[in-house]
Motif scaffolding. Sequence first.
Motif, PDB file in Angstrom:
ATOM      1  N   ARG A   5       0.821  -1.207   0.000  1.00  0.00           N
ATOM      2  CA  ARG A   5       0.000   0.000   0.000  1.00  0.00           C
ATOM      3  C   ARG A   5       0.865   1.271   0.000  1.00  0.00           C
ATOM      4  O   ARG A   5       0.437   2.330   0.468  1.00  0.00           O
ATOM      5  CB  ARG A   5      -0.958  -0.012   1.185  1.00  0.00           C
ATOM      6  CG  ARG A   5      -1.866  -1.252   1.201  1.00  0.00           C
ATOM      7  CD  ARG A   5      -2.835  -1.229   2.352  1.00  0.00           C
ATOM      8  NE  ARG A   5      -3.876  -0.239   2.152  1.00  0.00           N
ATOM      9  CZ  ARG A   5      -4.980  -0.445   1.432  1.00  0.00           C
ATOM     10  NH1 ARG A   5      -5.171  -1.604   0.825  1.00  0.00           N
ATOM     11  NH2 ARG A   5      -5.887   0.504   1.311  1.00  0.00           N
ATOM     12  N   GLY A  22      -1.745   6.598  -6.899  1.00  0.00           N
ATOM     13  CA  GLY A  22      -1.445   5.236  -7.316  1.00  0.00           C
ATOM     14  C   GLY A  22      -0.438   4.606  -6.382  1.00  0.00           C
ATOM     15  O   GLY A  22       0.510   5.261  -5.942  1.00  0.00           O
ATOM     16  N   ASN A  23      -0.624   3.311  -6.083  1.00  0.00           N
ATOM     17  CA  ASN A  23       0.317   2.665  -5.178  1.00  0.00           C
ATOM     18  C   ASN A  23       1.106   1.554  -5.860  1.00  0.00           C
ATOM     19  O   ASN A  23       0.895   1.239  -7.037  1.00  0.00           O
ATOM     20  CB  ASN A  23      -0.371   2.188  -3.894  1.00  0.00           C
ATOM     21  CG  ASN A  23      -1.281   0.980  -4.074  1.00  0.00           C
ATOM     22  OD1 ASN A  23      -1.143   0.191  -5.009  1.00  0.00           O
ATOM     23  ND2 ASN A  23      -2.223   0.825  -3.158  1.00  0.00           N
ATOM     24  N   SER A  25       1.137  -1.622  -5.568  1.00  0.00           N
ATOM     25  CA  SER A  25       0.470  -2.858  -5.959  1.00  0.00           C
ATOM     26  C   SER A  25      -0.649  -2.615  -6.970  1.00  0.00           C
ATOM     27  O   SER A  25      -1.494  -3.480  -7.180  1.00  0.00           O
ATOM     28  CB  SER A  25      -0.085  -3.584  -4.726  1.00  0.00           C
ATOM     29  OG  SER A  25      -1.013  -2.775  -4.031  1.00  0.00           O
ATOM     30  N   GLN A  27      -3.102  -0.197  -7.141  1.00  0.00           N
ATOM     31  CA  GLN A  27      -4.384   0.381  -6.753  1.00  0.00           C
ATOM     32  C   GLN A  27      -4.409   1.881  -7.019  1.00  0.00           C
ATOM     33  O   GLN A  27      -3.397   2.579  -6.867  1.00  0.00           O
ATOM     34  CB  GLN A  27      -4.648   0.155  -5.278  1.00  0.00           C
ATOM     35  CG  GLN A  27      -4.993  -1.260  -4.890  1.00  0.00           C
ATOM     36  CD  GLN A  27      -5.238  -1.365  -3.390  1.00  0.00           C
ATOM     37  OE1 GLN A  27      -4.378  -0.989  -2.584  1.00  0.00           O
ATOM     38  NE2 GLN A  27      -6.392  -1.885  -3.016  1.00  0.00           N
ATOM     39  N   SER A  29      -6.333   5.174  -5.498  1.00  0.00           N
ATOM     40  CA  SER A  29      -7.115   5.635  -4.353  1.00  0.00           C
ATOM     41  C   SER A  29      -7.639   7.038  -4.632  1.00  0.00           C
ATOM     42  O   SER A  29      -6.950   7.859  -5.239  1.00  0.00           O
ATOM     43  CB  SER A  29      -6.253   5.662  -3.084  1.00  0.00           C
ATOM     44  OG  SER A  29      -5.789   4.376  -2.754  1.00  0.00           O
ATOM     45  N   HIS A  40     -12.238   6.062  -1.722  1.00  0.00           N
ATOM     46  CA  HIS A  40     -12.477   4.908  -2.574  1.00  0.00           C
ATOM     47  C   HIS A  40     -11.128   4.317  -3.002  1.00  0.00           C
ATOM     48  O   HIS A  40     -10.120   5.019  -3.086  1.00  0.00           O
ATOM     49  CB  HIS A  40     -13.257   5.294  -3.846  1.00  0.00           C
ATOM     50  CG  HIS A  40     -14.425   6.195  -3.611  1.00  0.00           C
ATOM     51  ND1 HIS A  40     -15.571   5.781  -2.990  1.00  0.00           N
ATOM     52  CD2 HIS A  40     -14.619   7.508  -3.920  1.00  0.00           C
ATOM     53  CE1 HIS A  40     -16.421   6.786  -2.916  1.00  0.00           C
ATOM     54  NE2 HIS A  40     -15.867   7.844  -3.469  1.00  0.00           N
ATOM     55  N   GLU A  41     -11.141   3.013  -3.296  1.00  0.00           N
ATOM     56  CA  GLU A  41      -9.972   2.337  -3.843  1.00  0.00           C
ATOM     57  C   GLU A  41     -10.420   1.370  -4.933  1.00  0.00           C
ATOM     58  O   GLU A  41     -11.499   0.763  -4.832  1.00  0.00           O
ATOM     59  CB  GLU A  41      -9.218   1.558  -2.757  1.00  0.00           C
ATOM     60  CG  GLU A  41      -8.538   2.433  -1.727  1.00  0.00           C
ATOM     61  CD  GLU A  41      -7.820   1.618  -0.673  1.00  0.00           C
ATOM     62  OE1 GLU A  41      -6.808   2.111  -0.149  1.00  0.00           O
ATOM     63  OE2 GLU A  41      -8.272   0.494  -0.368  1.00  0.00           O
ATOM     64  N   THR A  42      -9.610   1.228  -5.973  1.00  0.00           N
ATOM     65  CA  THR A  42      -9.906   0.264  -7.019  1.00  0.00           C
ATOM     66  C   THR A  42      -8.603  -0.317  -7.556  1.00  0.00           C
ATOM     67  O   THR A  42      -7.572   0.370  -7.575  1.00  0.00           O
ATOM     68  CB  THR A  42     -10.711   0.924  -8.164  1.00  0.00           C
ATOM     69  OG1 THR A  42     -11.115  -0.081  -9.097  1.00  0.00           O
ATOM     70  CG2 THR A  42      -9.880   1.968  -8.902  1.00  0.00           C
ATOM     71  N   GLN A  43      -8.650  -1.579  -7.952  1.00  0.00           N
ATOM     72  CA  GLN A  43      -7.479  -2.217  -8.542  1.00  0.00           C
ATOM     73  C   GLN A  43      -7.392  -1.816 -10.002  1.00  0.00           C
ATOM     74  O   GLN A  43      -8.280  -2.106 -10.789  1.00  0.00           O
ATOM     75  CB  GLN A  43      -7.562  -3.735  -8.422  1.00  0.00           C
ATOM     76  CG  GLN A  43      -6.285  -4.466  -8.802  1.00  0.00           C
ATOM     77  CD  GLN A  43      -5.147  -4.209  -7.820  1.00  0.00           C
ATOM     78  OE1 GLN A  43      -5.368  -4.144  -6.610  1.00  0.00           O
ATOM     79  NE2 GLN A  43      -3.936  -4.044  -8.334  1.00  0.00           N
ATOM     80  N   ALA A  44      -6.284  -1.163 -10.374  1.00  0.00           N
ATOM     81  CA  ALA A  44      -6.150  -0.627 -11.726  1.00  0.00           C
ATOM     82  C   ALA A  44      -5.110  -1.361 -12.555  1.00  0.00           C
ATOM     83  O   ALA A  44      -5.265  -1.481 -13.777  1.00  0.00           O
ATOM     84  CB  ALA A  44      -5.784   0.869 -11.666  1.00  0.00           C
TER      85      ALA A  44
END
Length: 624
Positions: A5, A22-23, A25, A27, A29, A40-44
């Motif tokens: 994270r 952007g992180n 892994s 994601q 945010s 909010h968070e989403t896998q991108a």
Amino acid sequence: MIAARKFESFCIDPGERWIFAGNISGQLSVIDIDEFRILHETQAHAGGIQAVAAHPQLPYVAALATDRSVSVWSYDEAGELRRICSIPLRNIKPVNDEDEVPYVQSTSQALGFHDSQRRIVTRSGNAGLVELEFTEDGAYSIVNCARIHRDADLISVRFAKNSDLVLSGSIDGEFVLSERGQLIRRWDVGHNVHWAEHLSDTTYLLASDRRCVARVDINEPGTILIGESFTRDDLEHVTYNRSSGRAFVGSFDRTIYEIDTESCAPTRVAFEPPFKCRWVKTLERSPSTLLIQCRNGGLYKASVDTGACLGVIKQTPDALWTAINAPDGSLLLSGEGESLVRIEPQSCDPLSRAPVFSVGKSALGMRPDSYTKRMVRQASTGLLVLGRTNGDVVVVEDDEVKRVWNVGSAVRDLEVAPSRPDLFAACEDGHVYKLDLETGEVKLSFESTAGQPFWSLAYNPWSNALAVGERGGALSVLDADDFAVVTSGLKTSRTKRMKWADADTLLYNKQDELHKIDFRSGERAKHVGPVGNTIEDFIWDEERRYLVMISYTCNLLLCDYESGEVINEVPDQMDYSKGLIWIDPQRRLDAYPFDFITFGRSGSAHHFRIHDEKILALGPIRNC
């Protein structure tokens, strides 16, 4: 344990309500700027997101990741993201390549939106400049892909203000103006160009690893103002606030500076984050509010007027920067925070012949606004000495702080004489200091003639000589008694580690190469490399069969010690590793003799083994 994270990049929406971050892994945010909390968070992506950009007029966000793809997202009034499209970049080829150029892994930040169109500019998988158009329903097309920077990697790119023209910077310091893949003008900044910030009309400020800011009018061919070098490490980002007319830069030297936009010179220190930083931005609606992405994985909000920290979002463990072997076979590690970590082999698993470890931490009460860069142990007294980024030199005995001195500048490396009270410190202010280990008195000082920070030291106990390496200048050898120069003028670059192999032989990294000098014969040679970016650390076993190196590209390399031939190369951790150390160098009879660990920004130690002339990953050591 991995630091999944860790924030790598961010941008803000034109209305300045949200941060899109952007992180590592993959994601994305969405963060409320005022409340400074994640909404909010989403896998991108399936890789670290190195750049995020927001469209200046339309509700779109784009992300560029190390999985060699770019994604485009729309966002609504609540800031929630909806995927528009994901575009693979690996196999997009520049039309002007005469020969096949393979794709390369890169941490490029090359991403930008057109000011008014649904168009982005970014980097292809093999470092070409590519323009892409997309539609609201997710269709996309390649407008153009061309190689603009010859064989240099593309690091930064953007559309010129209110224009179809493209501005791009490369790792070799070139800044280029082009249109649809056709070169218009080229300027030489000298070092990696990380960012181009629009100042006014056709004028831009450039952030460069030359440790300076440059200013260029893209309508004026050949003319560029190169400001003075003032940061102590790479200068990563520059941002300009139109409401206040003030500009700020972020640097790897853990400082945010305000600069004069005419001279590009620093005027003051605006904020001092605890770690090196890259992305920085001030708000137009609140010009004194500064947003910073730190390389420790955190996002910070601060006031540029008072220097106060107003908020932190950090979801990563403390990084580990340095380690030593203790006489009892345990490993001592330190880095961020105030703790000393002890990894102690308790037994040996009979099936794997791997040590079974216990992990403990001792709180030393050190200042939380800095971290330990290097730690050494004096053999004759057992004293531990820690060099900190706030300039503190901390002497520890029996896991308790005994003495603290401050040398006035961040400590990059330490060495200690085995049986004399002589401590040597390499500092970012361009000095090497010799201190009395008992009193803290500075006995001697050696200054870089080029004004370069010192990054590394190596003490030779056989000859009482001290090798010292500058960040981007020279390597010198001093007499440790009086700092008289024994050898000078050896050109080097980014020398993070140097070690004496014997009384006459010095090994040191020169950026991504390992070099060897035999001072008895005068022979100098490149021993290993290039391996990519920078060598962070290297070790060899007692029998001198194997040489192990870790690079800034997060790869481990196994080499033949004598020849330097690379035998095997494997990936290390998700995040950057900073060091290597053998497990139990005394070789317990029941343990396998070629085990070592890596450690770094993930905050954990990872266990590896040399077997069949390969490096095998045995997993993380838990709870450290």
